[in-house]
Design an enzyme around this catalytic site. Sequence first.
Site, mmCIF file in Angstrom:
data_model
loop_
_atom_site.group_PDB
_atom_site.id
_atom_site.type_symbol
_atom_site.label_atom_id
_atom_site.label_comp_id
_atom_site.label_asym_id
_atom_site.label_seq_id
_atom_site.Cartn_x
_atom_site.Cartn_y
_atom_site.Cartn_z
ATOM 1 N N GLN A 1 -4.842 -1.238 9.568
ATOM 2 C CA GLN A 1 -4.577 -2.663 9.014
ATOM 3 C C GLN A 1 -5.029 -3.683 10.165
ATOM 4 O OE1 GLN A 1 -3.544 -3.483 5.904
ATOM 5 N NE2 GLN A 1 -4.082 -5.433 6.341
ATOM 6 N N ASP B 1 -11.195 2.698 3.989
ATOM 7 C CA ASP B 1 -11.707 1.313 3.739
ATOM 8 C C ASP B 1 -13.038 1.218 3.662
ATOM 9 O OD1 ASP B 1 -9.695 -0.712 3.886
ATOM 10 O OD2 ASP B 1 -9.236 -0.614 5.812
ATOM 11 N N LYS C 1 0.807 -1.287 -0.089
ATOM 12 C CA LYS C 1 0.158 0.167 -0.203
ATOM 13 C C LYS C 1 0.867 1.471 -0.078
ATOM 14 C CE LYS C 1 -3.654 -2.400 2.266
ATOM 15 N NZ LYS C 1 -4.420 -2.761 3.295
#
Length: 312
Positions: free
Chosen positions: A97, A120, A53
Amino acid sequence: MPAILLDGNKIASEIRAEVASEVKAMMAAGVRPGLAVVLVGHHPASEIYVRGKVKSSEQLGIYSEQHTPLETASTAQLLNLIADLNRRNEIDGILVQLPLPSQVDSKKILMAVDPAKDVDGFHPMNVGLLSTQRPGLVPCTPAGIIEILNRSHIAIAGREAVVVGRSDIVGKPVAMLLLNANATVTVCHSKTRDLPDVCRRADILVAAIGRAGMITRDYVKPGATVIDVGMNKVTDRAEFDRLFAGNPKREETFRTKGAVLAGDVHPEVIAVAGAITPVPGGVGPLTIAMLMANTVRAARLRRGVPAPSGAR
Ligand code: NAP
């Protein structure tokens, strides 16, 4: 005739090129989109994802920073970090994460992320915006699946879509996106009766289960489009043989690495489906590409930068 392979790498690179040019235009207007990734403790798979990422952000011109609190971090410490990232104007996207260590209240952390920076798309505010068809941030993997369908000119409106899996991360949001695109949607799970029968109704079948090769040819209507979200590590020889016997390339990987990556869809489905996403190289590459797109979109919405024509 074997199914058409839907090339996720190609679609992801198209999206990345679009994002890169949008970043360039924003920078010319004095705005550089910024992404903060929070990785708590040491989790080998998460470390690989986060590296991908951060690297991808750099390649596209997005500012990125990584925060790595210790494995022993408390909920309060992480809430402080999130509050700080929420406050900073140069940070447009915050990604925590998962999974978080067991002592941390994950729901509390995800709820603390400013919905405008929730790249997200997991915050209940964004879930609500999606279900009421208002502009917001959409989870990356489901958004990527819709990009694959649209860019491959696979019609969604009026068609039967069956989603196997009802997680908050994949199953539910992809079902909502398909519904918003006017498909007739059925969502299946571990308690669904006669699953193969239900799946055979699908013009578009999405498998997001987490079980290697569970969807065999008897689940698939001839000509259907099959989207395989599964990413399963196969290490057992008998399981390998059930899925990949007679495939020299996979055999070589299994022999040298002791494991191969398998989707939720059995490779035999290629003979029945009309189009299918491979694993690897199907849905996977879209997830990071859509994270980049979401970061730029968050920057645009939050900082009031006008959208380029055709923007998501
Ligand atoms: P998850 O949270 O474990 O959810 C799995 C879903 O599958 C659940 O709804 C479960 O039903 C259902 N299920 C399990 N066994 C079943 C069975 N025998 N019959 C019918 N339904 C069954 O998994 P997830 O996070 O959604 O991920 C699914 C897969 O996608 C995993 O392989 C994951 O690694 C992969 N994934 C890939 C990407 C990517 O970028 N390509 C991103 C995210 C996830 P219940 O709700 O009844 O338990």
